[in-house]
Design a protein around this motif. Structure first.
Motif, PDB file in Angstrom:
ATOM      1  N   ALA A  32       0.842  -1.191   0.000  1.00 35.93           N
ATOM      2  CA  ALA A  32       0.000   0.000   0.000  1.00 35.93           C
ATOM      3  C   ALA A  32       0.875   1.238   0.000  1.00 35.93           C
ATOM      4  O   ALA A  32       1.980   1.232   0.556  1.00 35.93           O
ATOM      5  N   LEU A  33       0.368   2.280  -0.626  1.00 35.46           N
ATOM      6  CA  LEU A  33       0.993   3.599  -0.563  1.00 35.46           C
ATOM      7  C   LEU A  33       0.167   4.425   0.403  1.00 35.46           C
ATOM      8  O   LEU A  33      -1.050   4.583   0.224  1.00 35.46           O
ATOM      9  N   VAL A  34       0.801   4.916   1.458  1.00 37.56           N
ATOM     10  CA  VAL A  34       0.112   5.646   2.515  1.00 37.56           C
ATOM     11  C   VAL A  34       0.488   7.117   2.455  1.00 37.56           C
ATOM     12  O   VAL A  34       1.677   7.454   2.382  1.00 37.56           O
ATOM     13  N   GLU A  64       7.925   5.657  12.255  1.00 35.66           N
ATOM     14  CA  GLU A  64       6.700   5.724  13.054  1.00 35.66           C
ATOM     15  C   GLU A  64       5.760   6.685  12.341  1.00 35.66           C
ATOM     16  O   GLU A  64       6.080   7.865  12.198  1.00 35.66           O
ATOM     17  N   PHE A  65       4.591   6.212  11.937  1.00 32.76           N
ATOM     18  CA  PHE A  65       3.728   7.096  11.147  1.00 32.76           C
ATOM     19  C   PHE A  65       2.274   6.653  11.220  1.00 32.76           C
ATOM     20  O   PHE A  65       1.949   5.518  11.589  1.00 32.76           O
ATOM     21  N   ALA A  66       1.419   7.572  10.851  1.00 33.89           N
ATOM     22  CA  ALA A  66       0.000   7.286  10.652  1.00 33.89           C
ATOM     23  C   ALA A  66      -0.466   8.113   9.477  1.00 33.89           C
ATOM     24  O   ALA A  66       0.081   9.182   9.184  1.00 33.89           O
ATOM     25  N   GLY A  67      -1.460   7.610   8.775  1.00 36.71           N
ATOM     26  CA  GLY A  67      -1.952   8.340   7.619  1.00 36.71           C
ATOM     27  C   GLY A  67      -3.157   7.661   7.000  1.00 36.71           C
ATOM     28  O   GLY A  67      -3.880   6.909   7.656  1.00 36.71           O
ATOM     29  N   VAL A  68      -3.328   7.933   5.722  1.00 39.34           N
ATOM     30  CA  VAL A  68      -4.491   7.444   4.977  1.00 39.34           C
ATOM     31  C   VAL A  68      -4.008   6.684   3.747  1.00 39.34           C
ATOM     32  O   VAL A  68      -3.090   7.137   3.053  1.00 39.34           O
ATOM     33  N   VAL A  69      -4.596   5.530   3.509  1.00 40.29           N
ATOM     34  CA  VAL A  69      -4.226   4.747   2.336  1.00 40.29           C
ATOM     35  C   VAL A  69      -4.572   5.529   1.067  1.00 40.29           C
ATOM     36  O   VAL A  69      -5.711   5.942   0.864  1.00 40.29           O
ATOM     37  N   VAL A 125       4.588   7.093   2.020  1.00 40.47           N
ATOM     38  CA  VAL A 125       5.471   5.989   2.377  1.00 40.47           C
ATOM     39  C   VAL A 125       4.810   4.688   1.954  1.00 40.47           C
ATOM     40  O   VAL A 125       3.576   4.573   1.952  1.00 40.47           O
ATOM     41  N   VAL A 126       5.619   3.714   1.598  1.00 43.70           N
ATOM     42  CA  VAL A 126       5.115   2.395   1.202  1.00 43.70           C
ATOM     43  C   VAL A 126       5.086   1.465   2.410  1.00 43.70           C
ATOM     44  O   VAL A 126       6.009   1.469   3.239  1.00 43.70           O
TER      45      VAL A 126
END
Length: 349
Positions: A32-34, A64-69, A125-126
């Motif tokens: 996935a690409l985020v 360390e990250f958070a995001g949306v697909v 990020v992948v």
């Protein structure tokens, strides 16, 4: 999808990184690409940048990250664009015996953003093997809080719950009250343990007290440290070493109670990688010495559940939020001893 993105890049070990326009990475068939919404600045990033943990160059740091697909590969079945997600810093291959058992954190074919491939100090990020490594975020967990989970907090959580198997009423000593150590203090307290914090910084110890530690110990020489821990913990503790040095590891093992558990989570780099331990004590007291290397996506639900119901609040560990330029400043600032415990820096690309 834009063809380029802004990212923090360093081309040489120890040379100040810069912000560059680079190509958006391709989405792998099973990955996935985020789109990164928040990313933590971790001392492990500093170790890589300083060459203590060698990485291929040039490198985009961040793990360390958070995001949306933003995009998923054709082989992905569990996630779709628009999902709020995070991921462990270890991406397992998804196919080996360890991944199939749910132990992706020790996958022999693992990749790590920011270490083996481009990381999360970027707009995208992948995540490889997305069905194995992506974690869906509950609405109750904020993006900033989720960005603090992937390394420090999740590592401490698994070390306490799956490795040390801490139970209510246990005595736990945490050596080193940086990001991992303070996470361990909070988590051990939430699990019902009595926590003793050990650090050379008065500010770090005060922060540990705020997060639940009932005893604070500032090390002194001459073997007094182990005796202080043993006294504070009514005969010895289960120990989390969140620092990572030969002397600390030896002291931590000597601070255990009989049949106690030492969990090494602080990185042991350079000469510390072959540090001796008091094996006579390990044998005679039937001690357990274990390592803990992150946490697989499979184990996130228990941690996220405790965050969602309020028993854990990783947002309390966040000291500041910034942008990619501020992430560079925070990374470089780790060269100097940290006089206080400012908390985790979260960057929003």
């Amino acid at each position: 999808m834009t063809e380029t993105m802004r990212a923090v890049v360093y081309n040489e070990v120890g040379r100040r990184p810069g912000i560059r326009e680079v190509a958006v990475p391709d989405c792998p068939p099973g990955g996935a690409l985020v789109r990164v919404e928040a990313t933590g600045v971790c001392r492990s990033d500093w170790h890589a940048w300083r060459g203590h943990d060698p990485v291929p160059l040039p490198m985009i740091p961040g793990h360390e990250f958070a995001g949306v697909v933003a995009e998923v590969g054709p082989q992905v079945v569990g996630f779709v664009p628009g999902d709020r997600v995070t991921a462990p810093f270890v991406n397992g291959c998804g196919h080996c015996e360890w991944c199939l058992r749910g132990d992706a954190q020790v996958c022999p074919n693992q990749t790590q953003p920011g270490f083996t491939r481009a990381g999360s100090f970027a707009e995208y990020v992948v995540v490889t093997a997305a069905d194995t490594n992506l974690v869906a975020l509950p609405d109750a967990v904020s993006t900033d809080a989720a960005a603090s989970l992937g390394c420090r907090f999740a590592t401490a959580f698994r070390a306490l719950t799956s490795v040390a198997r801490v139970r209510p009423g246990d005595e736990v000593a945490v050596f080193g009250c940086g990001g991992v150590g303070l996470s361990a203090v909070m988590i051990a307290t939430a699990l019902g343990a009595t926590v003793t914090a050990v650090d050379v910084s008065d500010a770090a110890l005060e922060r540990a007290r705020e997060l639940g530690a009932t005893h604070n110990i500032r090390p002194a020489g001459g073997g007094a440290l182990e005796q202080s821990v043993i006294l504070a913990t009514n005969g010895g503790a289960h120990v989390i070493d969140a620092l990572g040095s030969a002397s600390t590891a030896a002291s931590a093992v000597r601070s255990l109670r009989r049949r106690g558990t030492h969990v090494q989570v602080g990185l042991m780099l350079g000469d510390n990688a072959t540090a001796p331990l008091p094996w006579d004590r390990v044998i005679a007291w039937e001690l357990t010495v274990a390592g803990s290397h992150g946490m697989s996506a499979r184990d996130y639900p228990q941690m996220l559940g405790m965050i969602a119901d309020g028993r854990l609040d990783p947002a309390r560990l966040i000291g500041s939020t910034t942008d990619l330029g501020g992430a560079i400043d925070a990374l470089v600032a780790m060269d100097a001893p940290q006089p206080a415990s400012p908390g985790i820096t979260i960057a929003r690309p």
